[in-house]
Design an enzyme around this catalytic site. Structure first.
Site, PDB file in Angstrom:
ATOM      1  N   GLU A 245      -3.522 -35.719 -23.620  1.00 22.06           N
ATOM      2  CA  GLU A 245      -2.385 -36.576 -23.980  1.00 22.06           C
ATOM      3  C   GLU A 245      -2.832 -37.664 -24.966  1.00 22.06           C
ATOM      4  O   GLU A 245      -3.762 -37.443 -25.752  1.00 22.06           O
ATOM      5  CB  GLU A 245      -1.717 -37.148 -22.715  1.00 22.06           C
ATOM      6  CG  GLU A 245      -1.210 -36.018 -21.805  1.00 22.06           C
ATOM      7  CD  GLU A 245      -0.358 -36.502 -20.652  1.00 22.06           C
ATOM      8  OE1 GLU A 245       0.668 -37.153 -20.890  1.00 22.06           O
ATOM      9  OE2 GLU A 245      -0.714 -36.196 -19.491  1.00 22.06           O
TER      10      GLU A 245
ATOM     11  N   ASP B  13       9.723 -35.037 -18.198  1.00 23.74           N
ATOM     12  CA  ASP B  13       8.330 -35.446 -18.149  1.00 23.74           C
ATOM     13  C   ASP B  13       8.313 -36.957 -17.880  1.00 23.74           C
ATOM     14  O   ASP B  13       9.349 -37.611 -17.715  1.00 23.74           O
ATOM     15  CB  ASP B  13       7.590 -35.040 -19.431  1.00 23.74           C
ATOM     16  CG  ASP B  13       6.076 -34.960 -19.216  1.00 23.74           C
ATOM     17  OD1 ASP B  13       5.576 -35.497 -18.211  1.00 23.74           O
ATOM     18  OD2 ASP B  13       5.369 -34.381 -20.068  1.00 23.74           O
TER      19      ASP B  13
HETATM   20  C1  NOJ Z   1       2.733 -35.974 -18.237  1.00 26.23           C
HETATM   21  C2  NOJ Z   1       2.314 -34.632 -18.761  1.00 26.23           C
HETATM   22  O1  NOJ Z   1       2.840 -34.460 -20.058  1.00 26.23           O
HETATM   23  C3  NOJ Z   1       2.785 -33.477 -17.898  1.00 26.23           C
HETATM   24  O2  NOJ Z   1       2.186 -32.291 -18.365  1.00 26.23           O
HETATM   25  C4  NOJ Z   1       2.468 -33.734 -16.459  1.00 26.23           C
HETATM   26  O3  NOJ Z   1       2.920 -32.632 -15.683  1.00 26.23           O
HETATM   27  C5  NOJ Z   1       3.141 -35.009 -16.019  1.00 26.23           C
HETATM   28  N1  NOJ Z   1       2.636 -36.120 -16.820  1.00 26.23           N
HETATM   29  C6  NOJ Z   1       2.902 -35.310 -14.544  1.00 26.23           C
HETATM   30  O4  NOJ Z   1       1.603 -35.731 -14.340  1.00 26.23           O
END
Ligand code: NOJ
Length: 737
Positions: free
Chosen positions: A507, A298
């Site tokens: 997030e 990630d």
């Molecule tokens: C962070 C996120 O946790 C993830 O779900 C996402 O796919 C990536 N960023 C890419 O944007």
């Protein structure tokens, strides 16, 4: 609508990858044998589009590709993958311009002409493509309890993503929602491992249909959804049994469905960041679960082993740890020193070149499978099919089937035709909360980016007639605005529809301090209740926000979650009674902040009686949801067929109008070597029934279905007594002795 119908509507031709046939393996090995170490390291490196762009970031939609930076990344640094939008959605044509520039450089200006694999978060439709079909968020999709809607949503999403040139989708989220505070609760398919497994596997099957040439990405491996504090990316403490019993099954279901790629949990489990855990990324994911595809990190997570988790004293050491743990590609995502570190580490003997080859082989195979060598960007003729009516109809169907009627006292709903309605609340006249995050921008909060689709207020006006619908804002998300105006407007209303909830977020920005709904919104609901008029509470929210203090006073409660563009219409149809609701909660709605317990609790967390009547009982049960008809069950029967059980039950529509029931089979393992759950969902089927009609539903259960994770971590079947429950029917058998 069936998936095959959609395929024919899209008129997608034969897969380039399929026509490549048996040459695939040869091509990959041939390339690998020609590649320098630098080229291999570049293939494992993924940069974000922002790093290759000029202009401001996260502030507006202006974008300019920095072609020089792009050329340097691909030609000099050999970067093999790029991801993401800039700051907001692009038109299909602009997307194609970008991807064409990327692939032209990769396939014309590099020595080995290896195409780039571009990835994006199309998590509920191609949500970064202007004009695309947007679906409900996963939690609302799960509320349909209709797996075929997940297949079709996956298929349409993949098609529209690939139509703009992007072959890799970072979806589905297969995390199991066990911590309601968590900001990404809405991205999951709910709290139950079986429901999540079925919906996630269907999404993979829908997305990865051969003709589409798209790779899905299961995320986030593993137990990301269970941070102890509830805050995103904070530590998870979890025992092996729970890890394997609750969190692994959806990932296994996706692997069994052939998922091509997997994204890793940014957090730590039991003190070890997952990106540095060989035990999890190799021992569990590959050796035990059999995953053979590409494991991508990630965001910035290799670097964070050094800067945040502090298990590595340099970025280079972080790179060593992550690669040896088992990652194949790093979402770096702003710079290319990850690749430089690899070259150094191999030269110093800290990582073998064979280990690097393993990852590069996986990445090249993925590119080959996706047909990128034959067709680096798909044909422009697909663009015309983006957002077409058949696809919008699928989103409407999902929104309709996902409406959950939680309470309907004295048949307060449907409202009488010609009823006068007062609509109020912070989610009544706003689109962002209805779509949720990952809608045209990361947080989904930019109202100006949204297409012109109806809000709840608009849909109510269309359904009931503008003259019958009045509107008072009442409260913002966290401030009372004009409660007195609500009280006075209520005088002319037959019912008050109070739309509560949350602004979109995900997030870190979605972290909250308190599960209870904001006091201003509770005050608004109370003011509406105090008028004495029937109050319908509508919940448009990212996670179950506690609203117990106003639940009792409400005549009806409807949960929508984040239902997407057609949610308001579906709600209006339910309010008017032209749609018979058929959604069921895919999670347990807590009654109190301090009493969050999932439906598949342990016996020490309270007996069913305590949960049904006592202080810890949830406000609404997992799997609950009402209709404008009633259903009855009879004849639950379990037949032992040696290696399998057949469970039969008859469900009848005992009311006066056609409707859908979700038949839910719960099994209790009476005694086990690890503490059994009080009960667990083991099968479900959504059944359409005319008034008076009945159907017999059959479930097959194998020993594997009734296995437990034992104290040593093995999945084993333990003979003994098993209880079965469907609706009010219950029975038991002894099996396997
Ligand atoms: C962070 C996120 O946790 C993830 O779900 C996402 O796919 C990536 N960023 C890419 O944007």
């Amino acid at each position: 609508m069936t998936p095959s119908l959609v395929r024919s509507l899209f008129a997608v031709g034969a897969s380039a990858a399929l026509t490549a046939g048996a040459t695939a393996q040869d091509r990959v090995e041939d390339l690998l044998s020609q590649m320098t170490l630098e080229e291999k390291a570049g293939q494992m490196t993924q940069l974000t589009l922002s790093a290759l762009s000029s202009g401001r970031q996260w502030t507006d939609t202006e974008h300019e590709l920095n072609v020089e930076a792009l050329r340097k990344a691909i030609v000099e640094d050999h970067v093999g993958s790029i991801l993401n939008q800039f700051d907001a959605a692009f038109t299909p044509d602009y997307w194609r311009e970008i991807i064409t520039a990327v692939q032209d450089i990769a396939t014309e200006e590099t020595r080995l002409k290896i195409p780039v694999v571009y990835g994006v978060d199309s998590v509920h439709g191609a949500n970064y493509v202007i004009g695309a079909t947007i679906f409900p968020q996963n939690l609302s999709l799960a509320a349909t309890w209709n797996p075929s809607l997940s297949t079709i949503a996956g298929e349409i999403t993949a098609f529209e993503t690939r139509a703009v040139g992007i072959p890799w989708n970072f979806s589905p989220v297969a995390d199991v929602a066990r911590q309601p505070l968590w900001s990404r609760y809405f991205e999951t398919f709910g709290e139950d491992p079986h429901l999540v497994s079925v919906m996630a596997a269907e999404s993979v099957k829908g997305q990865q249909q051969a003709e589409l040439n798209v790779a899905a990405c299961g995320k986030h491996f593993i137990a990301y959804s269970m941070p102890r504090t509830g805050k995103d990316r904070t530590p998870t403490q979890i025992g092996m049994v729970e890890l394997l019993d609750v969190f692994a099954p959806p990932f296994q279901a996706m692997i069994d469905a052939g998922v091509d790629t997997m994204m890793i949990n940014s957090g730590e489990i039991n003190g070890v960041p997952v990106h540095a855990s060989h035990e999890i990324l190799t021992g569990l994911l590959r050796d035990r679960m059999g995953f053979e595809g590409v494991a991508v990190t990630d965001w910035e997570d290799v670097i964070k082993l050094h800067t945040m988790h502090k298990v590595a004293d340099s970025e280079k050491e972080a790179t060593r740890q992550a690669i040896l743990a088992g990652i194949d590609m790093s979402m770096v995502p702003y710079k290319t020193d990850f690749a430089d570190h690899i070259v150094e580490l191999v030269s110093e003997g800290a990582i073998s070149e064979e280990r690097i080859d393993l990852s590069v082989r996986r990445i090249l195979r993925l590119k080959d499978k996706l047909g990128l060598f034959e067709e680096p960007i798909s044909g422009p003729e697909h663009v015309q099919h983006i957002g077409k009516q058949a696809s919008l109809d699928a989103s409407l169907a999902a929104a309709r089937e996902g409406v959950v009627l939680l309470k309907n006292e004295n048949n307060a709903l449907p409202l009488a035709s010609g009823a006068k309605i007062l609509v109020t609340g912070p989610t009544a006249d706003a689109l962002p909360p209805v779509y949720g995050a990952w809608s045209f921008s990361w947080q989904g909060a930019e109202a100006g980016l949204y297409p012109d689709t109806p809000t709840v207020l608009d849909a109510a006006r269309t359904q009931f007639g503008a003259a019958n619908v009045s509107y008072v804002p009442g409260a913002s998300f966290n401030e009372e605005l004009d409660l007195a105006a609500v009280t006075s407007a209520a005088a002319d209303a037959d019912a008050i529809v109070v739309c509560l909830g949350e602004p979109p977020s995900t997030e870190g920005p979605g972290d909250i301090l308190e599960l209870e709904l904001e006091p201003a919104q509770l005050a608004l609901a109370q003011a509406a209740i105090d008028t004495g008029k029937p109050v319908v509470l509508v919940l448009i929210e990212n996670r179950p926000r506690v609203f117990t203090q106003v639940d009792a006073g409400a005549a009806a409660v409807v949960w929508l979650g984040e239902p997407g563009p057609f949610g308001p219409q579906a709600l209006a149809e339910v309010l008017a009674g032209t749609l018979n609701p058929s959604g069921r909660l895919p999670f347990t709605y807590p009654r109190q902040n301090g009493s969050v317990v999932t439906y598949d609790r342990k016996w020490s967390e309270g007996s069913p009686e305590v949960f049904a009547n006592g202080p810890q009982r949830p406000l609404y049960q997992f799997g609950s949801g009402l209709a404008y008809t009633t259903f009855g069950y009879s004849g639950l029967r379990v037949t032992d067929r040696g290696d399998a059980l057949t469970v039969e039950v008859t469900v009848a529509n005992t009311g006066e109008r056609a409707g859908h029931e979700v038949v839910q089979l719960y099994v209790s393992d009476e005694f086990a070597s690890v503490t059994p759950h009080v009960h667990r969902l083991k099968g479900f089927e959504k059944v359409a029934l005319e008034a008076g009609e009945s159907k017999t539903i059959t479930f097959e259960l194998t020993k594997d279905d009734l296995s437990v994770i034992d104290r040593t971590g093995r999945k084993i079947f333990e003979p003994g007594g098993f209880g079965f429950r469907v609706g009010d029917q219950a029975t038991r058998i002894d099996w396997g002795n």
